[in-house]
Design a protein around this motif. Structure first.
Motif, PDB file in Angstrom:
ATOM      1  N   ALA A 254      53.194   3.508  41.094  1.00 60.15           N
ATOM      2  CA  ALA A 254      52.049   3.445  40.626  1.00 60.15           C
ATOM      3  C   ALA A 254      52.021   3.250  38.950  1.00 60.15           C
ATOM      4  O   ALA A 254      51.469   2.277  38.410  1.00 60.15           O
ATOM      5  CB  ALA A 254      50.934   4.810  40.579  1.00 60.15           C
ATOM      6  N   LYS A 255      52.942   4.088  38.427  1.00 58.66           N
ATOM      7  CA  LYS A 255      53.258   3.792  36.889  1.00 58.66           C
ATOM      8  C   LYS A 255      53.963   2.184  36.827  1.00 58.66           C
ATOM      9  O   LYS A 255      53.397   1.696  35.739  1.00 58.66           O
ATOM     10  CB  LYS A 255      54.299   4.860  36.466  1.00 58.66           C
ATOM     11  CG  LYS A 255      53.787   6.292  36.292  1.00 58.66           C
ATOM     12  CD  LYS A 255      54.708   7.129  35.888  1.00 58.66           C
ATOM     13  CE  LYS A 255      54.453   8.476  35.674  1.00 58.66           C
ATOM     14  NZ  LYS A 255      55.447   9.597  35.523  1.00 58.66           N
ATOM     15  N   GLU A 256      54.477   1.892  37.527  1.00 60.74           N
ATOM     16  CA  GLU A 256      55.205   0.464  37.366  1.00 60.74           C
ATOM     17  C   GLU A 256      54.174  -0.440  37.937  1.00 60.74           C
ATOM     18  O   GLU A 256      54.282  -1.627  37.772  1.00 60.74           O
ATOM     19  CB  GLU A 256      56.342   0.175  37.988  1.00 60.74           C
ATOM     20  CG  GLU A 256      57.534   1.493  37.671  1.00 60.74           C
ATOM     21  CD  GLU A 256      58.460   1.415  38.700  1.00 60.74           C
ATOM     22  OE1 GLU A 256      58.569   0.988  39.757  1.00 60.74           O
ATOM     23  OE2 GLU A 256      59.646   2.115  38.110  1.00 60.74           O
ATOM     24  N   GLU A 257      53.068  -0.135  38.482  1.00 63.09           N
ATOM     25  CA  GLU A 257      52.091  -1.070  38.924  1.00 63.09           C
ATOM     26  C   GLU A 257      52.776  -1.991  39.955  1.00 63.09           C
ATOM     27  O   GLU A 257      52.478  -3.362  40.204  1.00 63.09           O
ATOM     28  CB  GLU A 257      51.339  -1.670  37.925  1.00 63.09           C
ATOM     29  CG  GLU A 257      50.481  -0.887  36.968  1.00 63.09           C
ATOM     30  CD  GLU A 257      49.461  -1.565  35.728  1.00 63.09           C
ATOM     31  OE1 GLU A 257      49.397  -2.777  36.242  1.00 63.09           O
ATOM     32  OE2 GLU A 257      49.364  -1.105  34.961  1.00 63.09           O
ATOM     33  N   ASN A 258      53.509  -1.560  40.820  1.00 69.00           N
ATOM     34  CA  ASN A 258      54.362  -2.172  41.992  1.00 69.00           C
ATOM     35  C   ASN A 258      53.184  -2.857  42.984  1.00 69.00           C
ATOM     36  O   ASN A 258      52.331  -2.150  43.307  1.00 69.00           O
ATOM     37  CB  ASN A 258      55.176  -1.297  42.522  1.00 69.00           C
ATOM     38  CG  ASN A 258      56.130  -1.642  43.557  1.00 69.00           C
ATOM     39  OD1 ASN A 258      55.765  -2.643  44.348  1.00 69.00           O
ATOM     40  ND2 ASN A 258      57.341  -1.343  43.342  1.00 69.00           N
TER      41      ASN A 258
ATOM     42  N   LYS B 256      49.888  -1.502  45.153  1.00 71.48           N
ATOM     43  CA  LYS B 256      48.335  -2.097  45.481  1.00 71.48           C
ATOM     44  C   LYS B 256      48.035  -2.512  46.599  1.00 71.48           C
ATOM     45  O   LYS B 256      47.086  -2.313  46.873  1.00 71.48           O
ATOM     46  CB  LYS B 256      48.469  -3.497  44.372  1.00 71.48           C
ATOM     47  CG  LYS B 256      48.653  -3.031  42.699  1.00 71.48           C
ATOM     48  CD  LYS B 256      48.687  -4.301  42.019  1.00 71.48           C
ATOM     49  CE  LYS B 256      48.822  -3.870  40.431  1.00 71.48           C
ATOM     50  NZ  LYS B 256      48.086  -4.476  39.587  1.00 71.48           N
TER      51      LYS B 256
ATOM     52  N   TYR C 215      46.895   7.252  41.597  1.00 69.51           N
ATOM     53  CA  TYR C 215      45.940   6.909  40.350  1.00 69.51           C
ATOM     54  C   TYR C 215      46.312   7.895  39.089  1.00 69.51           C
ATOM     55  O   TYR C 215      46.238   7.481  38.127  1.00 69.51           O
ATOM     56  CB  TYR C 215      44.545   7.304  40.931  1.00 69.51           C
ATOM     57  CG  TYR C 215      44.083   6.126  41.970  1.00 69.51           C
ATOM     58  CD1 TYR C 215      44.581   5.122  42.102  1.00 69.51           C
ATOM     59  CD2 TYR C 215      42.825   6.418  42.611  1.00 69.51           C
ATOM     60  CE1 TYR C 215      44.224   4.069  42.809  1.00 69.51           C
ATOM     61  CE2 TYR C 215      42.690   5.472  43.467  1.00 69.51           C
ATOM     62  CZ  TYR C 215      43.213   4.251  43.671  1.00 69.51           C
ATOM     63  OH  TYR C 215      42.510   3.278  44.595  1.00 69.51           O
TER      64      TYR C 215
ATOM     65  N   LYS D 135      48.797   7.102  36.459  1.00 65.24           N
ATOM     66  CA  LYS D 135      48.668   6.114  35.249  1.00 65.24           C
ATOM     67  C   LYS D 135      46.940   5.806  35.374  1.00 65.24           C
ATOM     68  O   LYS D 135      46.513   4.835  35.683  1.00 65.24           O
ATOM     69  CB  LYS D 135      49.214   4.801  35.397  1.00 65.24           C
ATOM     70  CG  LYS D 135      49.123   3.958  34.132  1.00 65.24           C
ATOM     71  CD  LYS D 135      50.312   2.694  34.269  1.00 65.24           C
ATOM     72  CE  LYS D 135      50.106   1.975  33.147  1.00 65.24           C
ATOM     73  NZ  LYS D 135      50.867   0.688  33.428  1.00 65.24           N
TER      74      LYS D 135
ATOM     75  N   SER E 209      45.085   2.534  34.167  1.00 60.43           N
ATOM     76  CA  SER E 209      45.130   1.248  34.780  1.00 60.43           C
ATOM     77  C   SER E 209      44.007   1.445  36.069  1.00 60.43           C
ATOM     78  O   SER E 209      43.887   0.399  36.615  1.00 60.43           O
ATOM     79  CB  SER E 209      46.677   1.127  35.392  1.00 60.43           C
ATOM     80  OG  SER E 209      47.246   0.992  34.210  1.00 60.43           O
ATOM     81  N   TYR E 210      43.887   2.638  36.359  1.00 57.42           N
ATOM     82  CA  TYR E 210      43.261   2.972  37.902  1.00 57.42           C
ATOM     83  C   TYR E 210      41.704   3.448  37.558  1.00 57.42           C
ATOM     84  O   TYR E 210      41.472   4.065  38.617  1.00 57.42           O
ATOM     85  CB  TYR E 210      44.076   3.386  38.842  1.00 57.42           C
ATOM     86  CG  TYR E 210      45.136   2.914  39.243  1.00 57.42           C
ATOM     87  CD1 TYR E 210      45.619   1.576  39.714  1.00 57.42           C
ATOM     88  CD2 TYR E 210      46.539   3.533  38.581  1.00 57.42           C
ATOM     89  CE1 TYR E 210      46.616   1.215  39.892  1.00 57.42           C
ATOM     90  CE2 TYR E 210      47.781   2.919  38.818  1.00 57.42           C
ATOM     91  CZ  TYR E 210      47.947   1.772  39.701  1.00 57.42           C
ATOM     92  OH  TYR E 210      49.022   1.236  39.760  1.00 57.42           O
TER      93      TYR E 210
ATOM     94  N   HIS F  70      39.000   2.048  39.949  1.00 55.61           N
ATOM     95  CA  HIS F  70      39.500   2.730  41.322  1.00 55.61           C
ATOM     96  C   HIS F  70      39.287   3.953  41.540  1.00 55.61           C
ATOM     97  O   HIS F  70      38.541   4.277  42.743  1.00 55.61           O
ATOM     98  CB  HIS F  70      40.932   2.381  41.757  1.00 55.61           C
ATOM     99  CG  HIS F  70      41.487   0.827  41.727  1.00 55.61           C
ATOM    100  ND1 HIS F  70      41.234   0.235  42.639  1.00 55.61           N
ATOM    101  CD2 HIS F  70      42.107   0.142  40.704  1.00 55.61           C
ATOM    102  CE1 HIS F  70      41.941  -0.978  42.480  1.00 55.61           C
ATOM    103  NE2 HIS F  70      42.172  -0.926  41.351  1.00 55.61           N
TER     104      HIS F  70
END
Length: 161
Positions: free
Chosen positions: A12-16, A20, A42, A45, A48-49, A52
Motif C-alpha cells: 500500500a505504501k508503494e502503491e503497488n 490496487k 489504507y 498511507k 493516498s487512500y 477509498h
C-alpha cells in the motif's frame, strides 16, 4: 496473519498494482476480515487512500456494519481520523452529512417494563455516532455547524467525566 498485514502495508505504501487489484476485488466484500485487511493497507498511507476510506465507510454503513462492535469498527474510526484531513472540502461535507445520518436500531430501542408497562428509552442512543465523530480531528469537525452541534450534544451525554 501479521506477516500478511506487513506485506499488505508495504504494498500500500508503494502503491503497488497488486494492492490496487486487492482494493478492486475486496472493497465490496461483506467479509469483515477482508475489509480489515483493506483498512490496514489504507492506514499505511491514508493521504493516498482518503477517498477509498470514505467510500468504504459508506459501504459498511449501508450493509449494517455499524451495528457490530469489533476490530473493524476500531480500524475504520482510526482510518477516518487519519484520512479526513486529506479529503476535498466537498467530500468532507458529504461525508459529515452521511455520518450524521447514522441511525443504529439497537441504540434507538424503546422497551416496555413487563410489570409496570412503563416505556424506557435506551440511554445508548447516539453512542456509535459519537464514536465516529470523535475520530475526526476537532478543528476539521467544527468547520461544519451541524456536526459541531451534534458532537457537543453527544459529548455532554457520553464524554469523559
Amino acid at each position: 496473519m501479521e506477516i500478511f498485514i506487513d506485506v499488505l502495508e508495504k504494498m500500500a505504501k508503494e502503491e503497488n498494482p497488486l494492492f490496487k487489484e486487492h482494493i478492486a476485488k475486496f472493497s465490496r466484500s461483506k467479509s469483515s476480515t477482508q475489509l480489515r485487511l483493506l483498512l490496514y493497507g489504507y492506514l499505511a498511507k491514508p493521504e493516498s487512500y482518503a477517498t477509498h476510506i470514505a467510500k468504504l465507510t459508506v459501504f459498511i454503513g449501508r450493509n449494517h456494519g455499524f451495528e457490530h462492535s469489533d476490530k473493524l469498527q476500531y480500524l475504520l474510526r482510526k482510518a477516518i481520523g487519519e484520512a479526513f484531513s486529506y479529503l476535498e472540502v466537498q467530500e468532507r461535507k458529504k461525508f459529515i452529512e452521511y455520518l450524521l445520518s447514522i441511525n443504529i436500531p439497537r441504540e434507538s430501542g424503546v422497551f416496555t417494563e413487563p410489570g409496570t408497562h412503563k416505556k424506557h428509552i435506551f440511554r445508548g442512543h447516539g453512542r456509535t455516532l459519537y464514536q465516529y465523530l470523535s475520530a475526526i480531528p476537532q478543528d476539521k469537525l467544527f468547520e461544519h455547524f451541524k456536526a459541531k452541534q451534534r458532537f457537543q450534544e453527544l459529548h455532554r451525554k457520553f464524554g469523559k467525566n
